[in-house]
Every structure is written in C-alpha cells, then in structure tokens.
Design a protein around this motif. Sequence first.
Motif, PDB file in Angstrom:
ATOM      1  N   UNK A   1       0.807  -1.217   0.000  1.00  0.00           N
ATOM      2  CA  UNK A   1       0.000   0.000   0.000  1.00  0.00           C
ATOM      3  C   UNK A   1       0.845   1.275   0.000  1.00  0.00           C
ATOM      4  N   UNK A   2       2.095   1.215   0.435  1.00  0.00           N
ATOM      5  CA  UNK A   2       2.929   2.415   0.494  1.00  0.00           C
ATOM      6  C   UNK A   2       4.094   2.356  -0.490  1.00  0.00           C
ATOM      7  N   UNK A   3       4.919   1.347  -0.382  1.00  0.00           N
ATOM      8  CA  UNK A   3       6.006   1.137  -1.327  1.00  0.00           C
ATOM      9  C   UNK A   3       6.237  -0.346  -1.448  1.00  0.00           C
ATOM     10  N   UNK A   4       5.762  -0.929  -2.538  1.00  0.00           N
ATOM     11  CA  UNK A   4       5.794  -2.387  -2.685  1.00  0.00           C
ATOM     12  C   UNK A   4       6.116  -2.752  -4.128  1.00  0.00           C
TER      13      UNK A   4
ATOM     14  N   UNK B   1       6.978  -3.429 -11.019  1.00  0.00           N
ATOM     15  CA  UNK B   1       6.915  -2.009 -10.708  1.00  0.00           C
ATOM     16  C   UNK B   1       6.735  -1.795  -9.200  1.00  0.00           C
ATOM     17  N   UNK B   2       7.300  -0.709  -8.703  1.00  0.00           N
ATOM     18  CA  UNK B   2       7.115  -0.344  -7.303  1.00  0.00           C
ATOM     19  C   UNK B   2       5.885   0.561  -7.217  1.00  0.00           C
ATOM     20  N   UNK B   3       4.955   0.205  -6.351  1.00  0.00           N
ATOM     21  CA  UNK B   3       3.661   0.881  -6.295  1.00  0.00           C
ATOM     22  C   UNK B   3       3.323   1.276  -4.863  1.00  0.00           C
ATOM     23  N   UNK B   4       2.414   2.248  -4.725  1.00  0.00           N
ATOM     24  CA  UNK B   4       1.916   2.581  -3.406  1.00  0.00           C
ATOM     25  C   UNK B   4       1.719   4.070  -3.193  1.00  0.00           C
ATOM     26  N   UNK B   5       1.217   4.402  -2.036  1.00  0.00           N
ATOM     27  CA  UNK B   5       0.923   5.789  -1.670  1.00  0.00           C
ATOM     28  C   UNK B   5       2.191   6.642  -1.723  1.00  0.00           C
TER      29      UNK B   5
ATOM     30  N   UNK C   1      10.907   8.964   1.245  1.00  0.00           N
ATOM     31  CA  UNK C   1       9.450   8.854   1.393  1.00  0.00           C
ATOM     32  C   UNK C   1       9.189   7.377   1.662  1.00  0.00           C
ATOM     33  N   UNK C   2       9.222   6.998   2.939  1.00  0.00           N
ATOM     34  CA  UNK C   2       9.250   5.573   3.259  1.00  0.00           C
ATOM     35  C   UNK C   2       8.636   5.302   4.628  1.00  0.00           C
TER      36      UNK C   2
ATOM     37  N   UNK D   1      -5.339   4.111  -2.166  1.00  0.00           N
ATOM     38  CA  UNK D   1      -4.478   3.100  -1.522  1.00  0.00           C
ATOM     39  C   UNK D   1      -5.016   2.601  -0.194  1.00  0.00           C
ATOM     40  N   UNK D   2      -5.608   3.455   0.602  1.00  0.00           N
ATOM     41  CA  UNK D   2      -6.059   3.046   1.930  1.00  0.00           C
ATOM     42  C   UNK D   2      -7.502   2.546   1.915  1.00  0.00           C
TER      43      UNK D   2
END
Length: 286
Positions: A71-74, A81-85, A127-128, A279-280
Amino acid sequence: MTNTRQTQSKWIPAAIAMLLFALLLSACGGSPAAPAAGGSSTSNASSSAGALDAIKQRGKLIVGVKYDTFLFGFKNPASGQVEGFDIDVAKAIAKKILGDESKLELKEVTSKTRIPMLQNGEIDAIIATMTITDERKQQVDFTEVYFKAGQSLLVKKGNPVQSIADLKKGTKVLGAKGSTSVQNIRQKAPEATVLEFDNYQDAFAALKSGQGDALTTDNAILYGMAKQDPNFQVVGGTFTDEPYGIAVKKGNAELQKLINDLLKEMQQNGEYDKLYEKWIGEKPTK
C-alpha cells in the motif's frame, strides 16, 4: 681555514632547510587555513542550498522508498513495478520540480539504511513510512506530516494476543530493524521477546511460519499485510501516534519548502484525498 669551512658546512644545510620551510609556509600559510575551519559548514550549506538546482540539472529526482510495504512502497512481483501511496507522492514531487512524473528514480531503502543513504547523497529525499521523531530531527529535516498513522499489532486469526496488554513473558513480537515500533514495544511490553528482521516482508514471513505471536508496526502497514493474507488481522487499536514525514538532507530548506507547498496544494485541490482513497480504501480523517 678548516674551522671556517666546517662552520660553513654546518650553516649552509641549515639555511637551505629554513628556506624550504619558509616556502612551505608561504604555500600553506595562515590565510587559507582560517576559512578551512568553517569551510566545511559553508560548503555543506552551499551544496544544500543548491540541491534543487542540482536535481534540475540532473534531470531526475532520486527518492528512497520501501519495496516491501504493501500500500505504500511495494514491488509488485507480477509487473516488477514499485507501487503505493509513497510512490505516488514521489511522482507528484518529480512533476512539481521537473514537469514530468516519470523523471523519477526510486531506490530501495529500509528503516536501517534510509538515513545513511540520504546523508551520503545517494538519494534526494526519503518517502518511506518514516515517523517524525526528535531523535531523527537531529539527522534530517522533515516536511510537514503527510500521513497520520498509529502503531498496532498483526496476529493470526484465533491467536490469544488481542492487544498490547497480552504481550507478556514468553510472547514473541516481530518487527523491523531501526524502526520506532521496535523501540516502542520494548518500552510498552518489556517482558515480551522482540525479534528484529531486515524488512517487513521478512517479518511477515516469519509470522506466517509461526516464529512469533504478533508483528508490530504502524496500522497502515499492517492493514496492507492483512489485505495480502486474510488469515491475519489487525488487533488492539493504536497505542502510539506515528506521524509520517518526508525527509531531506539537513539544511536543504529549498527542497523542504517546495515539498511542503506541494502537500498543502494537494490537500486543497483534493488530489491528496484521491491518493489516500486509492491506496487506503477510505477518506482521510480531518
């Protein structure tokens, strides 16, 4: 005559040595040494002040993000691909600075490596899912809060641990190295055994394999894990406040202000709420 020659033989090398010493002082004299005492801070301040220009000249923004936090960095194994908020926030910053969200390079960080990577110049910002703390403020400069979270517990359904009060002697709690959640759990449940892993995916895998009774971190991250595997649930409510901030290098006021202005703009135009819902799964609480 012999005495005169002996005397000359003694003072000539000495005179040469004195001359060489004088030349050395002239080359490395006191006047350049004075700025050197404060030169480091002046140089650092200059490089920090010009960090935004450096990003523009480079033509890309380099951001440290998590690859293991759903949901944040995955990193999606299907797409690569890296995806998330957090990733979408990074894209918005790249677009603000460079006019194109694709002018962005993502570098994987963990709770343990993110600050060193920022300090040595590998990345422009972090941003993590990084909680703002007084201790971390000594090492980095934070933006305003961009996400409000709180620490909680993730357990397998049916596990007797349902809150922090159940973390007694003999229970094992899993967490990530370098995270504030590990520090908090040691303070709030001192009798429990804490096992630390390099990242949250490793910790979650350990929980699945029965190596612990509960996994602890921010509830936003835990909800992502529960979505990945419905056999697990978030319990106990929240027992801390975990305000996330975007970190930049100490003294990088120009980039810090730009990001703060962008976050305010996104909240005013509704873009922030859209990302949050995306995302949430719900609207942010005001």
